[in-house]
Design a protein around this motif. Structure first.
Motif, PDB file in Angstrom:
ATOM      1  N   ASN A   1       1.350  -8.549  -3.398  1.00 28.84           N
ATOM      2  CA  ASN A   1       0.768  -7.832  -4.519  1.00 28.84           C
ATOM      3  C   ASN A   1       0.584  -6.377  -4.117  1.00 28.84           C
ATOM      4  O   ASN A   1      -0.015  -6.062  -3.087  1.00 28.84           O
ATOM      5  N   LEU A   2       1.105  -5.469  -4.940  1.00 29.53           N
ATOM      6  CA  LEU A   2       1.040  -4.035  -4.629  1.00 29.53           C
ATOM      7  C   LEU A   2      -0.402  -3.562  -4.473  1.00 29.53           C
ATOM      8  O   LEU A   2      -0.728  -2.812  -3.562  1.00 29.53           O
ATOM      9  N   MET A   3      -1.272  -4.005  -5.357  1.00 32.16           N
ATOM     10  CA  MET A   3      -2.680  -3.592  -5.267  1.00 32.16           C
ATOM     11  C   MET A   3      -3.325  -4.114  -3.985  1.00 32.16           C
ATOM     12  O   MET A   3      -4.119  -3.414  -3.370  1.00 32.16           O
ATOM     13  N   ASP A   4      -2.987  -5.316  -3.580  1.00 29.17           N
ATOM     14  CA  ASP A   4      -3.519  -5.843  -2.317  1.00 29.17           C
ATOM     15  C   ASP A   4      -3.072  -4.968  -1.151  1.00 29.17           C
ATOM     16  O   ASP A   4      -3.852  -4.639  -0.266  1.00 29.17           O
ATOM     17  N   TYR A   5      -1.792  -4.604  -1.180  1.00 32.34           N
ATOM     18  CA  TYR A   5      -1.258  -3.758  -0.119  1.00 32.34           C
ATOM     19  C   TYR A   5      -1.974  -2.406  -0.093  1.00 32.34           C
ATOM     20  O   TYR A   5      -2.398  -1.932   0.955  1.00 32.34           O
TER      21      TYR A   5
END
Length: 51
Positions: free
Chosen positions: A4-8
């Motif tokens: 997940n981009l937001m997690d990254y």
């Protein structure tokens, strides 16, 4: 495996924050404050040179 981009982004941000926090703890508070003042002064100078 899907990342997940937001997690990254959040992990990257937290990692950066932790590194900066650690750096501040290792430095003398006066040194850290002097660095911050210098950065702000440089930013102010860049802005006034732009306009």
């Amino acid at each position: 495996m899907k990342i997940n981009l937001m997690d990254y982004i959040n992990k990257k941000f937290m990692s950066t924050q932790n590194s900066q926090h650690q750096k501040r703890q290792e430095q003398n508070n006066t040194e850290w404050l002097d660095e911050l003042i210098n950065k702000i002064e440089n930013m102010k100078n860049k802005i006034s040179n732009t306009y």
